[in-house]
Write a protein that holds these residues in place. Sequence first.
Motif, PDB file in Angstrom:
ATOM      1  N   ASN A  87      39.971  28.585  11.366  1.00 25.51           N
ATOM      2  CA  ASN A  87      39.420  29.787  10.473  1.00 25.51           C
ATOM      3  C   ASN A  87      38.501  29.017   9.428  1.00 25.51           C
ATOM      4  O   ASN A  87      38.355  27.871   8.998  1.00 25.51           O
ATOM      5  N   ALA A  88      37.370  29.752   8.813  1.00 23.26           N
ATOM      6  CA  ALA A  88      36.399  29.549   8.138  1.00 23.26           C
ATOM      7  C   ALA A  88      36.974  29.092   6.771  1.00 23.26           C
ATOM      8  O   ALA A  88      36.588  28.129   6.057  1.00 23.26           O
ATOM      9  N   HIS A  89      38.220  29.760   6.251  1.00 28.30           N
ATOM     10  CA  HIS A  89      38.739  29.609   4.972  1.00 28.30           C
ATOM     11  C   HIS A  89      39.458  28.448   4.732  1.00 28.30           C
ATOM     12  O   HIS A  89      39.696  27.667   3.984  1.00 28.30           O
ATOM     13  N   GLU A  92      36.243  25.813   4.251  1.00 28.35           N
ATOM     14  CA  GLU A  92      35.245  26.500   3.267  1.00 28.35           C
ATOM     15  C   GLU A  92      35.225  25.472   1.992  1.00 28.35           C
ATOM     16  O   GLU A  92      36.446  25.349   1.413  1.00 28.35           O
ATOM     17  N   PHE A 115      29.680  27.713  10.590  1.00 33.89           N
ATOM     18  CA  PHE A 115      30.712  28.984  10.486  1.00 33.89           C
ATOM     19  C   PHE A 115      30.045  30.052  11.005  1.00 33.89           C
ATOM     20  O   PHE A 115      28.703  30.176  11.411  1.00 33.89           O
ATOM     21  N   ASP A 121      35.994  35.234  10.231  1.00 32.42           N
ATOM     22  CA  ASP A 121      36.753  33.899   9.400  1.00 32.42           C
ATOM     23  C   ASP A 121      37.048  33.109  10.473  1.00 32.42           C
ATOM     24  O   ASP A 121      38.021  32.625  11.028  1.00 32.42           O
ATOM     25  N   ALA A 123      35.286  29.158  12.189  1.00 30.67           N
ATOM     26  CA  ALA A 123      34.509  27.947  11.929  1.00 30.67           C
ATOM     27  C   ALA A 123      34.634  26.953  13.103  1.00 30.67           C
ATOM     28  O   ALA A 123      35.677  26.987  13.856  1.00 30.67           O
ATOM     29  N   THR A 206      45.202  34.231  11.185  1.00 31.47           N
ATOM     30  CA  THR A 206      44.383  34.159   9.866  1.00 31.47           C
ATOM     31  C   THR A 206      45.129  34.664   8.493  1.00 31.47           C
ATOM     32  O   THR A 206      44.658  33.936   7.585  1.00 31.47           O
ATOM     33  N   SER A 241      26.142  29.647  10.677  1.00 32.25           N
ATOM     34  CA  SER A 241      25.787  29.560   9.432  1.00 32.25           C
ATOM     35  C   SER A 241      26.121  27.948   8.992  1.00 32.25           C
ATOM     36  O   SER A 241      27.119  27.644   9.221  1.00 32.25           O
ATOM     37  N   SER A 244      30.066  29.007   4.543  1.00 32.72           N
ATOM     38  CA  SER A 244      30.889  30.317   5.019  1.00 32.72           C
ATOM     39  C   SER A 244      30.287  31.610   4.615  1.00 32.72           C
ATOM     40  O   SER A 244      29.577  31.553   3.596  1.00 32.72           O
ATOM     41  N   THR A 245      30.559  32.298   5.507  1.00 36.34           N
ATOM     42  CA  THR A 245      29.940  33.835   5.164  1.00 36.34           C
ATOM     43  C   THR A 245      31.041  34.594   4.770  1.00 36.34           C
ATOM     44  O   THR A 245      30.910  36.008   4.641  1.00 36.34           O
ATOM     45  N   LEU A 246      32.180  34.204   4.474  1.00 35.44           N
ATOM     46  CA  LEU A 246      33.116  35.239   3.861  1.00 35.44           C
ATOM     47  C   LEU A 246      32.920  35.807   2.790  1.00 35.44           C
ATOM     48  O   LEU A 246      32.581  35.339   1.829  1.00 35.44           O
TER      49      LEU A 246
END
Length: 366
Positions: A87-89, A92, A115, A121, A123, A206, A241, A244-246
């Motif tokens: 997950n991106a988070h 991040e 990301f 969400d 990565a 997630t 990216s 993170s683009t969250l």
Amino acid sequence: MNGKLFRFSGLSLCILFNLLTVTAVEQLLSDRGNKLAYSNRAIAQTAEEQIARSVYKKVSPAVVTVKDGRGHGSGFVVSQDGLIVTNAHVVEGSPSVVTVEFKDGKQLPADVMGFAKGGLDLAVLKIHNQKNLRTIALASNGSTEVGDRVFALGSPLDPEFKDTFTQGNITRINNDGEVQHNAPIYGGNSGGPLLNSKAEVIGVNTSIIGSPGKLNTGMNFSIPVSNIRSFIAAASKKDLSTVSTLTKPQQREFTAISLNGQIINDKLTKDNSFVNLYVFRGKTAQKVVIEMTSKSMNPALALYQLVETSEGNQANKIVENDDRGAGDFNSRIATTLPADGIYVIEAKSSAGSQSGDYSLQAIVKP
């Protein structure tokens, strides 16, 4: 006379013998039927266990714990040369290099490659100088259905619980393909795989909907395999990216509520995870009445007491209520507070993910 008696006695013996024979045969058939039913149940149970064991053995070498020195999450290997999805988070704000730990305890550095774009969400990490890592296959797009058996593998709560394997079923598939399931997961499972009975990835775990006490409610969410496929394809083209683009969800603090009967009008939405929390300071032996009413959903209330422990605040549930009475689907709690301190009201719907407007009030009774 003796001849008739003899013939009668012989007939009686024949009848008695036949009855005993029928009874014995029926008992034998019954015993065989019970044994067969038990055998069938045992075979079915063994088959289910074999599927679960097979899934675990296939995927566990390819699932990792992702650690960045501040916290941890989970991830899984998708290429033999070391690509890992998470997950991106989870990463991040992490350093450019994190640590991934495998089931056998081996720890390797992994670069945070990038990301997903568009707020997804996801990565991707990369372990270098690898050629023959175990991987997990992806399921076909659209191959999941509500009711399917699913498995989750990851590192819930603490890295020492790595390689925790749970199972459940798909309970809902949202319009955007997001998979809702009830295989138990907790913080730390983020980025880990959700799997089908063929040991294929159908989602990335997630998020969950939990209570103030951080208990799992069985409402867990995974990014669908179609998004994962698209993301891996983008990663292979380096279409990523660097940050993170969250989008940052609006943080909802506990809302203070007075025990004076004032009516609060509020709503449940996906943005607040279909749960609102209200806080008040109570006193020992106070008699408190809390009511939640709605015309658009079935309200549910729970009351917790916050207790300080060596590990921080812990939320202890005191009482909960779904229906106010027979035929009345609104919710009402009437209780006596056990001690001075901080209390939290949990307002939600009995259906879990039901949105809608409602009114809430709390009052102290003399």
